[in-house]
Design a protein around this motif. Structure first.
Motif, short mmCIF file in Angstrom:
data_model
loop_
_atom_site.label_atom_id
_atom_site.label_comp_id
_atom_site.label_asym_id
_atom_site.label_seq_id
_atom_site.Cartn_x
_atom_site.Cartn_y
_atom_site.Cartn_z
N LYS A 1 0.88 -1.18 -0.30
CA LYS A 1 0.28 0.28 0.36
C LYS A 1 0.87 1.37 -0.36
CE LYS A 1 -3.60 -1.67 -0.39
NZ LYS A 1 -4.63 -1.43 -1.71
N PRO A 2 0.09 2.46 -0.43
CA PRO A 2 0.97 4.09 -0.14
C PRO A 2 1.38 3.66 1.18
CG PRO A 2 -0.55 3.60 -1.79
CD PRO A 2 -0.78 2.55 -1.02
N SER A 3 3.25 5.14 1.29
CA SER A 3 3.62 4.99 2.19
C SER A 3 2.87 5.79 2.88
CB SER A 3 4.69 5.40 2.33
OG SER A 3 5.41 4.14 1.87
N PRO A 4 2.38 5.61 4.41
CA PRO A 4 1.44 6.83 5.09
C PRO A 4 2.70 8.21 5.17
CG PRO A 4 2.31 5.02 6.58
CD PRO A 4 3.53 4.62 5.01
N THR A 5 1.20 8.86 5.25
CA THR A 5 1.73 10.64 4.76
C THR A 5 1.12 10.91 6.20
OG1 THR A 5 0.94 11.31 3.02
CG2 THR A 5 3.26 10.43 2.89
N LEU A 6 0.01 10.36 6.74
CA LEU A 6 -0.72 10.77 8.24
C LEU A 6 -0.54 9.83 9.22
CD1 LEU A 6 -3.30 12.83 6.15
CD2 LEU A 6 -1.42 14.13 7.06
N ALA A 7 -0.91 10.56 10.31
CA ALA A 7 -0.95 9.81 11.28
C ALA A 7 -2.06 9.12 11.00
CB ALA A 7 -1.28 9.64 12.26
#
Ligand code: TXA
Ligand code: MG
Length: 330
Positions: free
Chosen positions: A152-158
């Protein structure tokens, strides 16, 4: 397991924020934290069982090694050997920051699963104040891949971390949106000339100003990828992603074509496309958030506009090629 989120965004220096996280990490738990690139999922890098929890929570293949995070160059030098002058120059120029250096690991210091049995390790000093404070209080190296479910796309928000990891990890430190939005540049310093295994915010040109010639791993023909993670498809939303040249007329035609088939289309681009069902801005900082949003909307096809100039936005192009599995819209 209940997943707790602690908001640190406006209270970066508050001591209690970190004491809970440090205690959990020392007790062999895994904790998600912000870095300037993307959120990481951390475990003490000398604790095999804790590191194993990272692989389980992410569903990550065991042959894909983790990046180790430390608080300074001085700490890094305790864990790696054969450090060349060029490697030190990179540390001095780009740390703390979004550059991971692949170096020879000193034997028997890290848990085996951190390096996936390799003799080398990827190591970096993050510049995010929350990550740095955490490392300084922990006083141990922190193995941390991006805090997303594998693929999955890496997280940029908590919130992204919470979406993927709810019930699987005890704690997320919420430091707000990450500034850069794509993962660090990975530079292999064990070969000559040094080789970029994963493009990122620190560019080939910036590296070359400091250490001279650097190769991009895509320049090496016929070789298996040296960075194990690069062989896996990544960052893919549910609906298929197609690359398309950043040409307004071409994209308008593609939108019409998809509509004629009775399907819905989302466009990721520098331009706006009101005729598309959804359009999202395209920059490093917004890329993963937009790909994640594509999973929350009713869409059949995603068009990702890329510049015809392959030297432009190398890191974004690299992530989009993976999301699209190299498919081009035709
Ligand atoms: O910005 C980042 O680098 C983020 C934040 C959390 O620091 N971390 C991150 O980690 O993106 P991860 O695990 O998602 O990606 C690590 C990449 C993978 O492609 C992996 O194969 C490569 O680095 N890598 C790690 N150790 C390596 C090694 N010893 N040799 C070659 N490649 C390595
Ligand atoms: Mg990752």
């Amino acid at each position: 397991m209940e997943t707790k989120t602690i908001l640190v965004d406006k209270d970066v220096n508050k001591e209690e924020t970190y004491s809970q996280a440090v205690e959990m990490l020392k007790n062999g738990e895994i904790v998600a934290f912000p870095t300037e690139t993307v959120y990481g999922l951390g475990a003490v890098a000398t604790d095999t069982e804790a590191v194993d929890k990272i692989f389980k929570a992410k569903g990550r293949p065991a042959d894909n090694p983790l990046i180790v995070h430390v608080d300074s160059k001085e700490t890094a030098l305790k864990y790696v050997s054969n450090v060349t002058q060029k490697a030190e120059k990179c540390m001095d120029a780009f740390w703390p920051g979004a550059l991971t250096l692949i170096l020879k690991a000193k034997p028997d210091l890290f848990a085996d699963n951190v390096t996936a049995g390799l003799e080398t390790v990827g190591i970096r000093v993050p510049s995010h104040p929350v990550a740095l404070n955490l490392l300084r209080q922990l006083k141990m190296p922190l193995a941390a891949p991006s805090a997303n479910t594998s693929g999955k796309p890496s997280p940029t928000l908590a919130e992204h971390v919470y979406h993927d990891m709810n019930g699987k990890i005890p704690l997320v430190l919420d430091g707000g949106a990450t500034a850069i939005g794509i993962e660090s540049t990975v530079l292999d310093m064990t070969c000559e000339p040094p080789c970029i295994l994963r493009p990122g915010n620190v560019t080939k040109e910036q590296l070359e100003e400091v250490i001279g010639v650097v190769r991009l791993s895509t320049d090496i023909q016929g070789n298996a990828p040296k960075s194990p993670g690069m062989k896996y498809m990544h960052y893919a939303p549910e609906a298929p992603v197609y690359l398309i040249e950043e040409d307004v007329r071409l994209i308008e035609m593609a939108i019409d074509h998809v509509h004629n088939e009775g399907k819905k289309v989302a466009v990721l681009s520098h331009h706006e496309f009101p005729s598309a069902d959804f359009d999202f801005p395209l920059s490093a900082a917004t890329l993963y958030g937009s790909l994640r949003k594509c999973d929350m909307i009713d869409v059949n096809i995603i068009l990702a506009a890329v510049s015809a100039d392959k030297q432009k936005d190398v890191a974004i192009l690299n992530r989009l090629e993976k999301a699209a599995d190299h498919k081009w819209f035709s």
